[in-house]
Scaffold this motif. Structure first.
Motif, PDB file in Angstrom:
ATOM      1  N   GLU B  99       0.836  -1.195   0.000  1.00 22.14           N
ATOM      2  CA  GLU B  99       0.000   0.000   0.000  1.00 22.14           C
ATOM      3  C   GLU B  99       0.872   1.246   0.000  1.00 22.14           C
ATOM      4  OE1 GLU B  99      -2.989  -0.187  -0.512  1.00 22.14           O
ATOM      5  OE2 GLU B  99      -3.822  -1.984   0.405  1.00 22.14           O
ATOM      6  N   LEU B 100       1.866   1.218   0.855  1.00 21.66           N
ATOM      7  CA  LEU B 100       2.706   2.403   0.990  1.00 21.66           C
ATOM      8  C   LEU B 100       3.514   2.670  -0.270  1.00 21.66           C
ATOM      9  CD1 LEU B 100       3.891   2.220   4.681  1.00 21.66           C
ATOM     10  CD2 LEU B 100       2.477   3.966   3.621  1.00 21.66           C
ATOM     11  N   ASN B 101       3.951   1.626  -0.912  1.00 22.77           N
ATOM     12  CA  ASN B 101       4.660   1.798  -2.182  1.00 22.77           C
ATOM     13  C   ASN B 101       3.783   2.530  -3.176  1.00 22.77           C
ATOM     14  OD1 ASN B 101       7.357   0.814  -2.597  1.00 22.77           O
ATOM     15  ND2 ASN B 101       6.590  -1.142  -1.857  1.00 22.77           N
ATOM     16  N   HIS B 102       2.549   2.114  -3.165  1.00 22.48           N
ATOM     17  CA  HIS B 102       1.565   2.683  -4.058  1.00 22.48           C
ATOM     18  C   HIS B 102       1.347   4.167  -3.747  1.00 22.48           C
ATOM     19  CE1 HIS B 102      -2.834   2.243  -5.574  1.00 22.48           C
ATOM     20  NE2 HIS B 102      -2.089   2.911  -6.398  1.00 22.48           N
ATOM     21  N   PHE B 103       1.185   4.452  -2.467  1.00 24.03           N
ATOM     22  CA  PHE B 103       1.022   5.838  -2.027  1.00 24.03           C
ATOM     23  C   PHE B 103       2.246   6.660  -2.389  1.00 24.03           C
ATOM     24  CE2 PHE B 103      -2.435   6.246   1.268  1.00 24.03           C
ATOM     25  CZ  PHE B 103      -3.145   5.196   0.763  1.00 24.03           C
ATOM     26  N   GLN B 104       3.382   6.073  -2.152  1.00 28.64           N
ATOM     27  CA  GLN B 104       4.619   6.801  -2.413  1.00 28.64           C
ATOM     28  C   GLN B 104       4.718   7.179  -3.878  1.00 28.64           C
ATOM     29  OE1 GLN B 104       8.245   4.569  -2.311  1.00 28.64           O
ATOM     30  NE2 GLN B 104       9.393   6.256  -1.373  1.00 28.64           N
ATOM     31  N   LEU B 107       2.225   9.924  -4.621  1.00 30.43           N
ATOM     32  CA  LEU B 107       2.611  11.218  -4.048  1.00 30.43           C
ATOM     33  C   LEU B 107       3.813  11.803  -4.791  1.00 30.43           C
ATOM     34  CD1 LEU B 107       2.083  10.449  -0.268  1.00 30.43           C
ATOM     35  CD2 LEU B 107       0.871  12.175  -1.581  1.00 30.43           C
ATOM     36  N   LYS B 108       4.719  10.928  -5.181  1.00 32.20           N
ATOM     37  CA  LYS B 108       5.872  11.414  -5.930  1.00 32.20           C
ATOM     38  C   LYS B 108       5.438  12.001  -7.272  1.00 32.20           C
ATOM     39  CE  LYS B 108      10.019   9.030  -4.328  1.00 32.20           C
ATOM     40  NZ  LYS B 108      10.821   7.777  -4.427  1.00 32.20           N
ATOM     41  N   ILE B 126      -4.686  13.720  -5.647  1.00 33.50           N
ATOM     42  CA  ILE B 126      -4.347  12.351  -5.294  1.00 33.50           C
ATOM     43  C   ILE B 126      -5.042  11.389  -6.226  1.00 33.50           C
ATOM     44  CG2 ILE B 126      -4.876  10.552  -3.619  1.00 33.50           C
ATOM     45  CD1 ILE B 126      -2.578  12.010  -2.705  1.00 33.50           C
ATOM     46  N   LEU B 130      -3.652   8.573  -8.582  1.00 37.88           N
ATOM     47  CA  LEU B 130      -4.005   7.177  -8.402  1.00 37.88           C
ATOM     48  C   LEU B 130      -4.749   6.608  -9.605  1.00 37.88           C
ATOM     49  CD1 LEU B 130      -5.264   7.228  -4.724  1.00 37.88           C
ATOM     50  CD2 LEU B 130      -3.273   5.990  -5.567  1.00 37.88           C
TER      51      LEU B 130
END
Lengths: 150, 150
Positions: B99-104, B107-108, B126, B130
């Motif tokens: 999940e965090l990879n995806h968020f990162q 966001l990047k 966002i 996404l």
DNA sequence: CTTGACCTTAGACCAACATCCAAGGTTTAT
DNA sequence: ATAAACCTTGGATGTTGGTCTAAGGTCAAG
């Protein structure tokens, strides 16, 4: 378009949870039927997915509101302002990732150290797994910027 | 050895929080002074660090208790049992990391798309970031799609 | 035209995780 | 030796994030 029960079921949450998110400005259905039923669009579905995913990695609803309002405020906010928020969230995400990497390593070490057989678990502890780590890393500073409640 | 206030201050939590963790079996100070003050050891400090780090990545206190009790129960539990718990937690950690990879990534992308200058943030959302991701989580049900009236 | 599965609202209730308070005992510094 | 700054306990209170109830409207099917 989905009615509340359909969307709730699809994501395994309660109808009440969707109403709760609406009340707190996180997810407002894009329209209502003639009889007043909430009607959720594909984009609403996307937003719900985002909310639930963000929750699983430890973001509060207030955090999530902040992330989502990057969109809502777009007409009002200068790009530079957006960038500040985004970069702050990016830093949070990266902190969380570092924590998880650490956990993953520890758990893997544990899993390997543990035979998987029937011996005593005497050497199987999280703390032993963490012990090799020099730990003066404080869990991040709780920077309390004016965090508006959602 | 640290008194409660020292340890609490070192981790930026309230004394009450440490008492709360004790009451719920997460962190019991390894001894008491003659006058009844809680005395925390280096290992206790280590445990507190663990608890707070685990919290920031979305583990509940119940989860954390489970992780910590891998140690507590070591005399009683067979290694295989421990391995089951550890591997389950490892899977959770890996889900969170995904999940965090995806968020990162999102966001990047946002951060880069946003000029950092003074233009409109019109393209900074966002959800747009996404959007390239095909939403796949709960593929299920859809007996009828209902008619749209708008 | 009734039955049952849906939906609406406002407001009460709940669990998890703290945080505060009152009344008092202990340590340390002046 | 007394104030300031700690600590103890038990219990009340607060915040977050829902969850449930009551009273009633909507809608498709038999």
């Amino acid at each position: 378009m989905y009615r509340i029960g359909e969307l709730a079921k699809a994501f395994d949450v309660k109808n009440d949870t969707l109403r709760f998110y609406e009340k707190h400005g996180l997810l407002t259905p894009s329209s209502r039927s003639d009889s007043g039923y909430r009607m959720y669009s594909e984009e609403d579905k996307q937003i719900l997915s985002f909310i639930l995913r963000a929750k699983t990695v430890g973001f509060s609803l207030a955090d999530i509101h902040e992330l989502l309002s990057i969109e809502v405020d777009k007409a009002n906010s200068a790009c530079a302002d957006v960038k500040v928020v985004v970069d702050a969230k990016l830093a949070e995400v990266e902190t969380k990732m570092a924590e998880l990497n650490h956990f993953q390593k520890s758990l893997k070490r544990l899993s390997n150290a543990c035979c998987g057989g029937s011996e005593s678990a005497a050497d199987c502890t999280i703390l032993e797994a963490l012990a090799s780590d020099v730990n003066n890393i404080h869990p991040e500073q709780h920077h309390h910027l004016n965090k508006e409640r959602f």
